[in-house]
Design a protein around this motif. Sequence first.
Motif, PDB file in Angstrom:
ATOM      1  N   THR A 175      -5.305  -2.122  -5.021  1.00 28.00           N
ATOM      2  CA  THR A 175      -4.705  -1.067  -5.826  1.00 28.00           C
ATOM      3  C   THR A 175      -5.764  -0.081  -6.290  1.00 28.00           C
ATOM      4  O   THR A 175      -5.543   1.113  -6.298  1.00 28.00           O
ATOM      5  CB  THR A 175      -3.986  -1.678  -7.061  1.00 28.00           C
ATOM      6  OG1 THR A 175      -3.011  -2.596  -6.582  1.00 28.00           O
ATOM      7  CG2 THR A 175      -3.295  -0.618  -7.882  1.00 28.00           C
ATOM      8  N   LEU A 232      -8.338   0.916  -4.794  1.00 25.72           N
ATOM      9  CA  LEU A 232      -8.736   1.827  -3.713  1.00 25.72           C
ATOM     10  C   LEU A 232      -7.766   2.999  -3.580  1.00 25.72           C
ATOM     11  O   LEU A 232      -8.118   4.029  -3.047  1.00 25.72           O
ATOM     12  CB  LEU A 232      -8.805   1.075  -2.380  1.00 25.72           C
ATOM     13  CG  LEU A 232      -9.903   0.040  -2.263  1.00 25.72           C
ATOM     14  CD1 LEU A 232      -9.799  -0.672  -0.921  1.00 25.72           C
ATOM     15  CD2 LEU A 232     -11.272   0.656  -2.434  1.00 25.72           C
ATOM     16  N   ALA A 233      -6.538   2.832  -4.052  1.00 25.36           N
ATOM     17  CA  ALA A 233      -5.541   3.885  -3.900  1.00 25.36           C
ATOM     18  C   ALA A 233      -5.111   4.463  -5.246  1.00 25.36           C
ATOM     19  O   ALA A 233      -4.000   4.921  -5.397  1.00 25.36           O
ATOM     20  CB  ALA A 233      -4.334   3.341  -3.146  1.00 25.36           C
ATOM     21  N   GLU A 234      -5.986   4.423  -6.226  1.00 31.00           N
ATOM     22  CA  GLU A 234      -5.675   5.021  -7.526  1.00 31.00           C
ATOM     23  C   GLU A 234      -5.419   6.512  -7.350  1.00 31.00           C
ATOM     24  O   GLU A 234      -6.120   7.175  -6.587  1.00 31.00           O
ATOM     25  CB  GLU A 234      -6.870   4.855  -8.480  1.00 31.00           C
ATOM     26  CG  GLU A 234      -7.007   3.470  -9.068  1.00 31.00           C
ATOM     27  CD  GLU A 234      -5.965   3.184 -10.124  1.00 31.00           C
ATOM     28  OE1 GLU A 234      -5.756   4.023 -11.008  1.00 31.00           O
ATOM     29  OE2 GLU A 234      -5.360   2.112 -10.043  1.00 31.00           O
ATOM     30  N   ASN A 258      -3.700  10.884  -3.367  1.00 35.04           N
ATOM     31  CA  ASN A 258      -4.481   9.679  -3.118  1.00 35.04           C
ATOM     32  C   ASN A 258      -5.381   9.903  -1.911  1.00 35.04           C
ATOM     33  O   ASN A 258      -4.944  10.442  -0.897  1.00 35.04           O
ATOM     34  CB  ASN A 258      -3.576   8.481  -2.807  1.00 35.04           C
ATOM     35  CG  ASN A 258      -2.844   7.980  -4.021  1.00 35.04           C
ATOM     36  OD1 ASN A 258      -3.464   7.495  -4.948  1.00 35.04           O
ATOM     37  ND2 ASN A 258      -1.528   8.116  -4.025  1.00 35.04           N
ATOM     38  N   SER A 290      -7.941   7.382   0.312  1.00 31.46           N
ATOM     39  CA  SER A 290      -8.298   5.971   0.425  1.00 31.46           C
ATOM     40  C   SER A 290      -9.257   5.764   1.593  1.00 31.46           C
ATOM     41  O   SER A 290      -9.000   6.252   2.685  1.00 31.46           O
ATOM     42  CB  SER A 290      -7.024   5.155   0.637  1.00 31.46           C
ATOM     43  OG  SER A 290      -7.318   3.797   0.699  1.00 31.46           O
ATOM     44  N   PRO A 291     -10.356   5.054   1.377  1.00 31.40           N
ATOM     45  CA  PRO A 291     -10.777   4.520   0.088  1.00 31.40           C
ATOM     46  C   PRO A 291     -11.580   5.544  -0.726  1.00 31.40           C
ATOM     47  O   PRO A 291     -12.430   6.223  -0.190  1.00 31.40           O
ATOM     48  CB  PRO A 291     -11.661   3.338   0.465  1.00 31.40           C
ATOM     49  CG  PRO A 291     -12.243   3.703   1.800  1.00 31.40           C
ATOM     50  CD  PRO A 291     -11.197   4.561   2.477  1.00 31.40           C
ATOM     51  N   CYS A 292     -11.263   5.643  -1.981  1.00 30.03           N
ATOM     52  CA  CYS A 292     -12.018   6.463  -2.932  1.00 30.03           C
ATOM     53  C   CYS A 292     -11.798   5.865  -4.321  1.00 30.03           C
ATOM     54  O   CYS A 292     -10.975   6.368  -5.081  1.00 30.03           O
ATOM     55  CB  CYS A 292     -11.583   7.926  -2.890  1.00 30.03           C
ATOM     56  SG  CYS A 292     -12.366   8.926  -4.183  1.00 30.03           S
ATOM     57  N   PRO A 293     -12.518   4.775  -4.635  1.00 33.59           N
ATOM     58  CA  PRO A 293     -12.293   4.097  -5.906  1.00 33.59           C
ATOM     59  C   PRO A 293     -12.817   4.862  -7.123  1.00 33.59           C
ATOM     60  O   PRO A 293     -12.363   4.623  -8.235  1.00 33.59           O
ATOM     61  CB  PRO A 293     -12.993   2.755  -5.737  1.00 33.59           C
ATOM     62  CG  PRO A 293     -14.007   2.978  -4.666  1.00 33.59           C
ATOM     63  CD  PRO A 293     -13.464   4.066  -3.779  1.00 33.59           C
ATOM     64  N   CYS A 300     -15.519  11.387  -4.759  1.00 37.37           N
ATOM     65  CA  CYS A 300     -15.327  10.492  -3.621  1.00 37.37           C
ATOM     66  C   CYS A 300     -16.593  10.502  -2.769  1.00 37.37           C
ATOM     67  O   CYS A 300     -17.112  11.570  -2.437  1.00 37.37           O
ATOM     68  CB  CYS A 300     -14.163  10.956  -2.756  1.00 37.37           C
ATOM     69  SG  CYS A 300     -12.556  10.776  -3.528  1.00 37.37           S
ATOM     70  N   TYR A 326     -10.744   8.997   6.345  1.00 32.97           N
ATOM     71  CA  TYR A 326     -10.109   8.693   5.062  1.00 32.97           C
ATOM     72  C   TYR A 326      -8.639   9.052   5.115  1.00 32.97           C
ATOM     73  O   TYR A 326      -8.260  10.062   5.711  1.00 32.97           O
ATOM     74  CB  TYR A 326     -10.830   9.451   3.938  1.00 32.97           C
ATOM     75  CG  TYR A 326     -12.230   8.921   3.767  1.00 32.97           C
ATOM     76  CD1 TYR A 326     -12.503   7.937   2.842  1.00 32.97           C
ATOM     77  CD2 TYR A 326     -13.258   9.361   4.586  1.00 32.97           C
ATOM     78  CE1 TYR A 326     -13.780   7.403   2.726  1.00 32.97           C
ATOM     79  CE2 TYR A 326     -14.539   8.840   4.489  1.00 32.97           C
ATOM     80  CZ  TYR A 326     -14.789   7.857   3.552  1.00 32.97           C
ATOM     81  OH  TYR A 326     -16.056   7.315   3.456  1.00 32.97           O
TER      82      TYR A 326
END
Length: 148
Positions: A15, A17-19, A37, A39-42, A46, A54
Amino acid sequence: MVLSSVALLLALGATALAEPLRFVDCGSIDGSIQEVNVSPCPTQPCLLHKGTSYSINVTFASKIESQGSKARVYGEMMHVDIPFPIPEPDGCKSGIQCPIQKGHSYSYLNKLPVKKKNPSIKLIVKWELVDDQDQMLFCWKIPVQITS
């Protein structure tokens, strides 16, 4: 018990990773962005690693009707937009059911490939989706850092 805790931690990690990202709306006229969103961009900015692709997911509501849509992506440096090619600019081939209808919500899905030859640099990604009249269904910006 340990197994279920591990599963919970993995689910929470997925979850994260997709905030939804904090983004700047840069002129959405014919639509309103609900969520962006990458992803991945925690975390932001980014970190975009060269040689990686991505996933982009933008949820938006249309304020107009349009037969189609087209995406334009830029790397913005010092207030100059440099076109950034994406594999599929046609919004109707990127998760959007066309024709686009007024008052409906859509999930736009695409990929942002970062080529190995790109320079390591901090910049702003600007992503636009325009309708048949070349008006913005959405436009958003996020800070990124391209890294090896």
